[in-house]
Design a protein around this motif. Structure first.
Motif, mmCIF file in Angstrom:
data_model
loop_
_atom_site.group_PDB
_atom_site.id
_atom_site.type_symbol
_atom_site.label_atom_id
_atom_site.label_comp_id
_atom_site.label_asym_id
_atom_site.label_seq_id
_atom_site.Cartn_x
_atom_site.Cartn_y
_atom_site.Cartn_z
ATOM 1 N N ALA A 189 0.828 -1.206 0.000
ATOM 2 C CA ALA A 189 0.000 0.000 0.000
ATOM 3 C C ALA A 189 0.859 1.251 0.000
ATOM 4 O O ALA A 189 0.558 2.233 -0.700
ATOM 5 C CB ALA A 189 -0.930 -0.012 1.216
ATOM 6 N N HIS A 192 2.198 1.539 -3.525
ATOM 7 C CA HIS A 192 1.171 1.872 -4.520
ATOM 8 C C HIS A 192 0.739 3.333 -4.440
ATOM 9 O O HIS A 192 0.422 3.942 -5.465
ATOM 10 C CB HIS A 192 -0.047 0.966 -4.318
ATOM 11 C CG HIS A 192 0.196 -0.457 -4.690
ATOM 12 N ND1 HIS A 192 -0.604 -1.487 -4.267
ATOM 13 C CD2 HIS A 192 1.157 -1.028 -5.458
ATOM 14 C CE1 HIS A 192 -0.147 -2.630 -4.740
ATOM 15 N NE2 HIS A 192 0.921 -2.374 -5.474
ATOM 16 N N LEU A 193 0.717 3.903 -3.240
ATOM 17 C CA LEU A 193 0.360 5.318 -3.131
ATOM 18 C C LEU A 193 1.348 6.188 -3.892
ATOM 19 O O LEU A 193 0.962 7.108 -4.625
ATOM 20 C CB LEU A 193 0.326 5.734 -1.664
ATOM 21 C CG LEU A 193 -1.028 5.722 -0.971
ATOM 22 C CD1 LEU A 193 -0.866 5.945 0.524
ATOM 23 C CD2 LEU A 193 -1.970 6.758 -1.576
ATOM 24 N N THR A 196 1.270 5.302 -7.798
ATOM 25 C CA THR A 196 0.058 5.841 -8.417
ATOM 26 C C THR A 196 0.134 7.357 -8.523
ATOM 27 O O THR A 196 -0.284 7.941 -9.533
ATOM 28 C CB THR A 196 -1.187 5.423 -7.619
ATOM 29 O OG1 THR A 196 -1.255 3.994 -7.566
ATOM 30 C CG2 THR A 196 -2.454 5.955 -8.260
ATOM 31 N N ALA A 226 -4.773 1.545 -4.168
ATOM 32 C CA ALA A 226 -4.569 2.991 -4.308
ATOM 33 C C ALA A 226 -5.468 3.567 -5.400
ATOM 34 O O ALA A 226 -6.086 4.618 -5.216
ATOM 35 C CB ALA A 226 -3.110 3.290 -4.608
ATOM 36 N N MET A 230 -8.055 4.539 -2.450
ATOM 37 C CA MET A 230 -7.373 5.674 -1.821
ATOM 38 C C MET A 230 -7.485 6.952 -2.642
ATOM 39 O O MET A 230 -7.835 8.019 -2.119
ATOM 40 C CB MET A 230 -5.915 5.325 -1.560
ATOM 41 C CG MET A 230 -5.728 4.146 -0.625
ATOM 42 S SD MET A 230 -3.998 3.601 -0.579
ATOM 43 C CE MET A 230 -4.201 1.954 0.119
ATOM 44 N N CYS A 291 -2.458 9.375 3.175
ATOM 45 C CA CYS A 291 -2.545 9.615 1.733
ATOM 46 C C CYS A 291 -1.831 10.896 1.318
ATOM 47 O O CYS A 291 -1.530 11.090 0.124
ATOM 48 C CB CYS A 291 -4.002 9.680 1.288
ATOM 49 S SG CYS A 291 -4.847 8.077 1.329
#
Length: 306
Positions: A189, A192-193, A196, A226, A230, A291
């Protein structure tokens, strides 16, 4: 016979879990050091108690929702070297009754889970590590997911409670395995944040709107938590209110780095991601939403008020 449940830690996650179980007609008792948290839980149908001893008098299963592994260890085993009349000697090991099941939803370490489980077993107390995903909304709606480390017979006894408080449960192995899986999940995660954020920023500079790009990514092989949750929920709208903090994600990324080191592995991409999260402390406080890491990639596109 109805199972009576106790929840220790009535914050964003624990409070939501307690309220969910109360809605499912479980008798639920809650303990938290914060009076405000206890009052909020009471409004949701949870019976607040003022001490660990009071909580443990009547419950069959206790759920832990704590910040870190060290808090789990101290609550379960007490502070090392504490005398019996000291506050720090009050623990699940000292006060728990045989037959009690402890379900730890904290993102902890496999070593802590195994150490605690072994100690509690000497008193006839069973331990399950079941870290969760889904945030405060998932806890409040009973839709969160769990990766579970437990023996089969203990899991079977706890399953009615677990089913009531979660939407998805994956039994990944014996005690400690749940935390290994959660550490791996949160490392992805965290990656991926950032990845992305870079993809969306690149596309925006090339003339494709973030919303349309996400729609395309989610129809293709690049989709992830994400892109699917997210970014639509907390980034594109600049809400940054997931309920999970930068500090907690930095802690979880650190757990992944520590586990990698203990295993003697070299994982260059994970190491780079961990460094990016560590460096972000220069501009993003631990209290900010996790985030907000995307703001390091493109302050103009992702910054507040732009």
């Amino acid at each position: 016979m109805t199972t009576t449940v106790g929840v220790i830690g009535l914050g964003n996650m624990g409070g939501g879990m307690a309220a969910t179980l109360a809605r499912h007609a479980f008798p639920v008792f809650g303990f938290d050091l914060s009076e405000a948290a206890r009052e909020k839980a009471a409004a949701a149908g949870v019976t607040p108690v003022s001490s660990l001893a009071e909580l443990l008098e009547t419950i069959d299963i206790v759920i832990l929702s704590l910040p870190k592994a060290e808090h789990v260890e101290q609550l379960c085993l007490g502070r090392e070297g504490a005398q019996e009349n000291e506050q720090d000697a009050i623990s699940l090991l000292a006060l728990g009754k045989p037959g009690l099941i402890v379900i730890d939803t904290t993102t902890s370490t496999p070593e802590t889970s195994r150490k605690v489980a072994a100690a509690l077993a000497t008193r006839g107390i069973d331990f399950i590590d079941a870290p969760v995903s889904g945030g405060p909304k998932g806890a409040a709606t009973g839709s969160m997911s769990m990766v579970i480390g437990a023996e089969d017979d203990v899991l079977a006894r706890a399953m009615p409670v677990l089913e009531a408080m979660s939407g998805t449960r994956v039994h990944v192995g014996s005690c400690g395995a749940g935390n290994v899986a959660k550490i791996a999940n949160n490392m992805l995660a965290a990656c991926h944040l950032i990845s992305t954020a870079e993809a969306v920023s690149m596309a925006a500079r090339a003339g494709v709107s973030p919303e349309k790009l996400l729609e395309g990514l989610n129809a293709g092989s690049g989709r992830s938590g994400a892109t699917q949750v997210m970014f639509p929920s907390w980034v594109i709208n600049k809400a940054y209110d997931s309920g999970f903090s930068m500090g907690l994600m930095r802690k979880d990324v650190g757990l992944a780095s520590d586990l990698t080191a203990r295993l003697g592995m070299e994982l260059p991409l994970s190491a780079t991601v961990a460094q990016l999260w560590d460096d972000s402390s220069a501009t993003l406080d631990d209290s900010e939403d996790f985030c907000a890491i995307v703001q390091r990639t493109d302050p103009t596109l992702y910054g507040h008020g732009e």
